[in-house]
Design an enzyme around this catalytic site. Sequence first.
Site, PDB file in Angstrom:
ATOM      1  N   ASP A   1      15.684 -20.574  -5.488  1.00  0.00           N
ATOM      2  CA  ASP A   1      16.038 -21.825  -4.810  1.00  0.00           C
ATOM      3  C   ASP A   1      17.465 -21.719  -4.295  1.00  0.00           C
ATOM      4  OD1 ASP A   1      13.588 -23.106  -5.350  1.00  0.00           O
ATOM      5  OD2 ASP A   1      14.273 -23.683  -7.340  1.00  0.00           O
TER       6      ASP A   1
ATOM      7  N   ASP B   1       9.300 -25.216  -0.843  1.00  0.00           N
ATOM      8  CA  ASP B   1       9.275 -26.574  -1.402  1.00  0.00           C
ATOM      9  C   ASP B   1       9.314 -27.614  -0.280  1.00  0.00           C
ATOM     10  OD1 ASP B   1       9.340 -25.553  -3.993  1.00  0.00           O
ATOM     11  OD2 ASP B   1      11.522 -25.561  -4.049  1.00  0.00           O
TER      12      ASP B   1
END
Length: 218
Positions: free
Chosen positions: A149, A183
């Site tokens: 991420d 995401d």
Amino acid sequence: MNIKKSLALVLVILLADQISKVYIKTHFILGESVDVFDWFKILFIENEGAAWGTKLSDLLPISDSAGKLVLTVFRLFAITGIGYWLWDSIRKGASRTLILAISLIFAGAVGNIIDSLFYGMIFNDSYNTVATLFAEDPYGKLFYGKVVDMLYFPLIDTTWPDWVPFVGGKDFRFFEPVFNIADTAISTGVGILVVFNKKAFGKKSPNIEQVPEESQNS
């Protein structure tokens, strides 16, 4: 929206997602950040669990290793189901809105499962060092990779006034989660289904020919 356009969208999202992750992994140390704007930062973290970093071992009496394996296997089944949903929707001529949403969700799910499946096999650790692609000493094995991420939007980063009960003087940050392109694709797809639900799942009424009254009475 036909199968070619859907697959093209999925491929573009996957390429953008994986290129960004490989770049971050091979250029950043874990925890390193770069300020793009005051409200947008590139912050490298790794997620071993589900959404918001939640681990199954935090919820169930199982080890971190077992929880990671169960989560990865679950994701594989979920992707299979989403892939079938996408194919079946295209085959049945579903609305463009529905196919777009499912394509986004499918692309994002595949993007993150790639990390979970393979990153443990091809990268070494990022602790206090920049990782190497296809490292000789990888940090994990098949099914045990960590999701990369890096997108961080602290739109508000301040401190609660002292006079506010219970939280006075404490830090307040919005929006705090760190996420990735995959995401974003999933969230966008789900958002489309929620906001444009009727348009996505609505069906055109079949053309019913009016039967003359004489025919009905005969």
